[in-house]
Enzyme design. Structure first.
Site, short mmCIF file in Angstrom:
data_model
loop_
_atom_site.label_atom_id
_atom_site.label_comp_id
_atom_site.label_asym_id
_atom_site.label_seq_id
_atom_site.Cartn_x
_atom_site.Cartn_y
_atom_site.Cartn_z
N ARG A 25 46.69 55.57 29.64
CA ARG A 25 46.72 56.80 29.70
C ARG A 25 48.36 57.40 29.75
O ARG A 25 48.68 58.42 30.58
CB ARG A 25 45.97 57.33 31.05
CG ARG A 25 44.59 57.31 30.98
CD ARG A 25 44.07 58.58 30.25
NE ARG A 25 42.34 58.43 30.38
CZ ARG A 25 41.78 59.18 31.09
NH1 ARG A 25 42.19 59.91 31.68
NH2 ARG A 25 40.49 59.04 30.84
N ARG A 29 48.11 64.38 31.60
CA ARG A 29 48.55 65.50 32.43
C ARG A 29 49.71 65.21 33.26
O ARG A 29 50.27 66.25 33.63
CB ARG A 29 47.30 66.13 33.32
CG ARG A 29 46.34 66.74 32.54
CD ARG A 29 45.09 66.92 33.41
NE ARG A 29 44.56 65.53 33.84
CZ ARG A 29 43.47 65.12 34.16
NH1 ARG A 29 42.33 66.41 34.63
NH2 ARG A 29 43.05 63.99 34.20
N ARG A 38 48.24 71.52 26.23
CA ARG A 38 47.11 71.81 26.81
C ARG A 38 46.65 73.37 27.34
O ARG A 38 45.60 73.70 27.51
CB ARG A 38 46.83 70.96 27.99
CG ARG A 38 46.35 69.37 27.74
CD ARG A 38 44.62 69.40 27.26
NE ARG A 38 43.85 69.23 28.27
CZ ARG A 38 42.94 70.11 28.44
NH1 ARG A 38 43.14 71.36 27.96
NH2 ARG A 38 42.13 69.86 29.67
N ASP A 74 39.66 59.76 22.65
CA ASP A 74 38.60 59.62 23.85
C ASP A 74 37.75 58.57 23.63
O ASP A 74 37.14 58.58 22.53
CB ASP A 74 38.17 60.65 24.48
CG ASP A 74 37.92 60.49 26.15
OD1 ASP A 74 38.52 60.66 26.92
OD2 ASP A 74 36.58 60.03 26.14
N TYR A 150 27.99 56.14 30.32
CA TYR A 150 28.27 57.68 30.25
C TYR A 150 27.04 58.35 29.72
O TYR A 150 26.63 59.34 29.84
CB TYR A 150 29.48 58.09 29.46
CG TYR A 150 30.83 57.93 30.59
CD1 TYR A 150 31.07 59.14 31.54
CD2 TYR A 150 31.67 56.77 30.26
CE1 TYR A 150 32.14 58.72 32.08
CE2 TYR A 150 32.94 56.50 31.02
CZ TYR A 150 33.00 57.66 31.98
OH TYR A 150 34.25 57.78 32.91
#
Ligand code: CP3
Length: 346
Positions: A25, A29, A38, A74, A150
């Site tokens: 990662r 952010r 974003r 992703d 998921y």
């Protein structure tokens, strides 16, 4: 042929001038450049536009001086062509709208052709290989268990109760789902390698929720198919999970030229468990990056001391960088790891 980069050399357990370092990662952010983009585009919009995905991949390479780039994408993207439906809701994480609960659901999953259905990811890889020069590019996919979890839960989960209930009460459906995912994920990874990924990481992020017995029965054969397919294509394969201290020998047996270790096990103990015939990646606690620099340095050096200059260590966190991590602390860790060259040489 001479393998130039530190990262690729370490993946092959060859000696290096300094330990290679990159971060899971590393694009995200915590970086102001990422947040700026974003504001204009959603996460999926960035993934769908190869030029944007390539740009975000390059942001941490420029800002941090890391030894490898990881493709911006992703692990849940393959769920879209499978027909499960994917949305990233603000503050809620991923939502999969048509969760898998029955054999009928598995049978209704659509066929996936990575070249057609995930071609935007492959295009981002091609662009990046043109731009990255000497920095190697890591492709990735989710491991069958983590992707299945998921798809069954319909989103993130703490206890994986729906996943385990399916596994224990309807093993036939579980095995059918895992079989389908092993095929799709192998094809996807091979397509990434053909497009130019020089190494791949298989993220089994949540596999630590399982006992060793359940791992062997319900997960290992499917992980093995994905890992061995990528290894047979001749690239370095990083097999990653968290909470895996009791699963490491079985994960090593499933495959991977490098095993990921999280901070719950000391690096030297983890390396001993998987054996010195594979490399290891890790294993700083991502929360340590919020500590003052002297504390960070102490812990970085502890990891490097445990690696003991043995060829095959790739410095990383034990899991992904957390939001709000101070960028200057991440950059400082890169410098600390690279400075360690001097103590390796002595
Ligand atoms: O820099 C990189 O590491 C490359 C990009 C990358 C992303 N996701 C982008 C992303 C990678 C390697 C992943 C893998 C991924 N995705 C994993 C495995 C790694 C891990 O952390 O265990 C998992 C479990 C996912 C699923 C996922 N994606 C979740 C649970 C979430 C929401 C939680 C969160 O952190 O917001 C995502 C969203 C996501 N994928 C973000 C990023 C940068 C969040 C940022 C955003 O919304 O802009």
């Amino acid at each position: 042929m001479e393998v130039a980069s530190r990262f690729l050399r370490a993946c092959q357990r060859l000696p290096v001038d300094a330990p290679p370092v990159w971060f899971m990662r590393q694009a995200g952010r915590y970086m102001p450049e990422y947040r700026a983009l974003r504001e204009k585009y959603s996460l999926l919009e960035i993934c769908y536009q190869p030029e944007l995905a390539a740009e975000v991949t390059l942001q941490p390479v420029r800002a941090l001086g890391v030894d490898a780039a990881i493709l911006f994408a992703d692990i849940l993207l393959p769920a879209i062509p499978l027909g499960v439906g994917l949305e990233f809701a603000r503050g809620e994480g991923p939502i999969l709208h048509n969760p898998i609960r029955t054999l009928e659901d598995v049978r209704n999953l659509r066929p996936v052709d990575p070249n057609a259905d995930l071609g935007y990811v492959l295009q981002a890889i091609r662009i990046l290989r043109g731009e990255l020069k000497d920095t190697p590019l890591i492709g990735f996919c989710g491991a069958p268990f983590t992707v299945a979890a998921y798809m069954v839960e319909g989103g993130s989960s703490r206890d994986f109760l729906k996943t385990k209930t399916l596994m224990y009460s309807d093993p036939r459906t579980w095995h059918a789902l895992m079989d389908r995912l092993a095929g799709v994920l192998s094809d996807y990874l091979l397509a990434q390698i053909r497009a130019g990924a020089q190494a791949v990481q298989v993220f089994d992020s949540w596999v630590g929720a399982l006992s060793p017995g359940d791992y062997s029965e319900f997960v290992q054969p499917y992980s093995r198919r994905v890992l061995q397919a990528a290894q047979a294509a001749g690239v370095a394969v990083i097999h990653f999970g968290t909470g895996t201290a009791t699963l490491l020998p079985a994960m090593k047996a499933a495959g991977g030229t490098v095993l990921g270790l999280d901070w719950r096990i000391p690096l030297d103990e983890g390396w001993k468990l998987v054996g010195h015939d594979v490399g290891v990646q890790g294993n700083l606690d991502p929360a340590v990056l919020f500590a003052p620099l002297p504390e960070i340095k102490k812990r970085v050096e502890d990891i490097l001391r445990r690696a003991a200059g043995r060829p095959g260590h790739i410095f990383n966190l034990g899991h992904g960088i957390l939001p709000n991590t101070p960028v200057e602390h991440v950059r400082a860790v890169v410098e600390m790891v690279h400075a360690h060259a001097w103590s390796l040489a002595r």
